[in-house]
Design an enzyme around this catalytic site. Structure first.
Site, PDB file in Angstrom:
ATOM      1  N   ARG A   1       0.730  -1.289  -0.028  1.00  0.00           N
ATOM      2  CA  ARG A   1      -0.080  -0.019  -0.167  1.00  0.00           C
ATOM      3  C   ARG A   1       1.010   1.169   0.033  1.00  0.00           C
ATOM      4  O   ARG A   1       0.394   2.300  -0.336  1.00  0.00           O
ATOM      5  CB  ARG A   1      -0.995  -0.147   1.122  1.00  0.00           C
TER       6      ARG A   1
ATOM      7  N   GLU B   1       5.045 -10.005  15.054  1.00  0.00           N
ATOM      8  CA  GLU B   1       4.541 -10.987  16.350  1.00  0.00           C
ATOM      9  C   GLU B   1       4.805 -12.453  16.381  1.00  0.00           C
ATOM     10  O   GLU B   1       5.283 -12.805  17.578  1.00  0.00           O
ATOM     11  CB  GLU B   1       2.950 -11.000  16.307  1.00  0.00           C
TER      12      GLU B   1
END
Ligand code: AMP
Length: 180
Positions: free
Chosen positions: A63, A100
Site C-alpha cells: 500500500r 509478532e
C-alpha cells in the site's frame, strides 16, 4: 473544497477480527477508491514535506507504493520501492525485522539511493513501528538520510510513531485510531 478529517476517517473501513481475532483491520482501499478522499489524503501526507528538499520517496510494499507514487509526484521527486524478500530483480540489501510471530525481511536495490540523498518513508499504517524501523535502517545502510515518515493511519497505543520520534525521525500521520 477541503475534505474534513472526520470524512477521511469515515472512508476507512474497519474490519473486526481480521486477519485474526482481536485485530481491527483498517482497510484503506475504501479511502483509495474515493477520488476526493484519496486526493486529500495524499495532500495531507505531502504537505509537511513540501518546503524540505526530498530526493525520493521510499514506499513500503504494497500500500506504500500506491501512496508513495502519488506523493513523489506531488513533491516532484523520485520513487524507490522497498519490497518483501525475493521480489526485486537487481542486487539487493536486506533488513530483517521482528513480527509478532517470527521474522520477515524487506529489501531495497543496493544502488537505489546515492550517498546523502534525502529520503521520505511512506506506508499506509504504523502500528508497532517494526516495519518502518526496518525501512529506516535499510535506507541508512544504503547511504540515505531520512527526511521523515508519512502514514495515513497511526495506531498510537502500539507505540510505533513514538519509536520513530525517539530515533529522531519526523513522523506524520493523517489520522489516528484507538486500539490495535
Ligand atoms: P508495524 O510494523 O507493526 O508498524 O505494522 C505496520 C504494517 O502492518 C503496515 O504495512 C500495515 O499495512 C500493516 N498493519 C498492521 N496493523 C494493521 C491494522 N490494524 N490494519 C491494517 N494494516 C495493519
Amino acid at each position: 473544497m477541503e475534505v474534513k478529517l472526520s470524512d477521511l476517517k469515515d472512508l476507512v473501513r474497519t474490519i473486526p477480527d481480521y486477519p485474526k481475532p482481536g485485530i481491527m483491520f483498517r482497510d484503506v482501499t475504501t479511502l483509495f477508491g474515493d477520488a476526493q478522499g484519496f486526493k486529500a489524503a495524499i495532500a495531507r501526507m505531502a504537505d509537511p514535506f513540501l518546503m524540505q528538499p526530498v530526493d525520493a520517496v521510499a514506499g513500503i510494499e504494497a500500500r506504500g507504493f500506491i501512496l508513495g507514487g502519488a506523493i513523489a509526484d506531488r513533491l516532484g521527486c523520485g520513487f524507490i520501492p522497498i519490497r518483501k524478500k525475493g521480489k526485486l530483480p537487481w542486487k539487493t540489501i536486506g533488513q530483517e525485522y521482528t513480527l509478532e510471530y517470527g521474522v520477515d525481511i524487506i529489501e531495497i536495490h543496493e544502488d537505489a539511493i546515492k550517498d546523502g540523498e534525502r529520503i521520505l518513508i511512506v506506508d499506509d499504517l504504523i502500528a508497532t513501528g517494526g516495519t518502518a524501523e526496518a525501512a529506516v535502517k535499510i535506507i541508512k545502510r544504503t547511504g540515505g538520510q531520512i527526511v521523515g515518515a508519512a502514514f495515513v493511519i497511526d495506531l498510537p497505543e502500539l507505540g510505533g510513531s513514538q519509536l520513530l520520534i525517539q530515533q529522531g525521525v519526523e513522523c506524520h500521520s493523517v489520522m489516528a485510531f484507538d486500539g490495535h
